[in-house]
Design a protein around this motif. Structure first.
Motif, PDB file in Angstrom:
ATOM      1  N   THR A 176      -6.569   3.633  -5.139  1.00  0.00           N
ATOM      2  CA  THR A 176      -5.369   2.854  -5.423  1.00  0.00           C
ATOM      3  C   THR A 176      -5.496   1.438  -4.864  1.00  0.00           C
ATOM      4  N   LEU A 177      -6.012   1.321  -3.650  1.00  0.00           N
ATOM      5  CA  LEU A 177      -6.235  -0.001  -3.072  1.00  0.00           C
ATOM      6  C   LEU A 177      -7.219  -0.812  -3.911  1.00  0.00           C
ATOM      7  N   ALA A 192      -6.882  13.112  -0.770  1.00  0.00           N
ATOM      8  CA  ALA A 192      -5.845  12.115  -0.494  1.00  0.00           C
ATOM      9  C   ALA A 192      -6.462  10.772  -0.099  1.00  0.00           C
ATOM     10  N   LEU A 193      -7.510  10.814   0.701  1.00  0.00           N
ATOM     11  CA  LEU A 193      -8.193   9.594   1.111  1.00  0.00           C
ATOM     12  C   LEU A 193      -8.829   8.901  -0.083  1.00  0.00           C
ATOM     13  N   GLU A 250      -7.861   9.114  -3.213  1.00  0.00           N
ATOM     14  CA  GLU A 250      -6.777   8.554  -4.023  1.00  0.00           C
ATOM     15  C   GLU A 250      -6.246   7.260  -3.411  1.00  0.00           C
ATOM     16  N   GLN A 251      -6.073   7.248  -2.094  1.00  0.00           N
ATOM     17  CA  GLN A 251      -5.563   6.048  -1.421  1.00  0.00           C
ATOM     18  C   GLN A 251      -6.538   4.884  -1.573  1.00  0.00           C
ATOM     19  N   LEU A 252      -7.812   5.128  -1.329  1.00  0.00           N
ATOM     20  CA  LEU A 252      -8.793   4.059  -1.435  1.00  0.00           C
ATOM     21  C   LEU A 252      -8.941   3.575  -2.877  1.00  0.00           C
TER      22      LEU A 252
END
Length: 101
Positions: free
Chosen positions: A54-55, A47-48, A50-52
């Motif tokens: 995406t940013l 999840a981390l 994917e979030q990074l």
């Protein structure tokens, strides 16, 4: 006139993923202990990431290593029952490092 194919909504993919992962989640919760901690850490790492990512794709420049360092520290602290104070100190330190990175 050409017919353009419709984009799938993704609902079918989400339902299939849920049908696979819900039994896995139940097994992990039943087994508990270190097994659950490792599975939770892997899920949090994905999840981390994917979030990074995406940013990054959105034009931002996230700092990756402190985020994963905080995740690793939390993974070590929680099963050892070091408490939320230590975890809060690690997160505060990581935030401080990120502010100057």
């Amino acid at each position: 006139m050409t017919d353009t194919p419709k984009k799938p909504s993704g609902l079918k993919q989400r339902v299939l993923t849920a049908l696979v992962l819900i039994p896995v989640l139940i097994i992990v919760l039943v087994l508990g202990g270190w097994f659950a901690a490792v599975i939770a850490a892997l899920c949090l790492a994905v999840a981390l990431y994917e979030q990074l990512n995406t940013l990054k794709n959105g034009g931002y420049r996230p700092v990756w290593w402190p985020a994963f360092a905080a995740l690793a520290a939390g993974v070590v602290m929680v099963p050892l029952k070091l408490g939320t104070l230590y975890l809060a100190l690690v997160v505060a330190l990581v935030c401080l490092v990120c502010a100057f990175a």
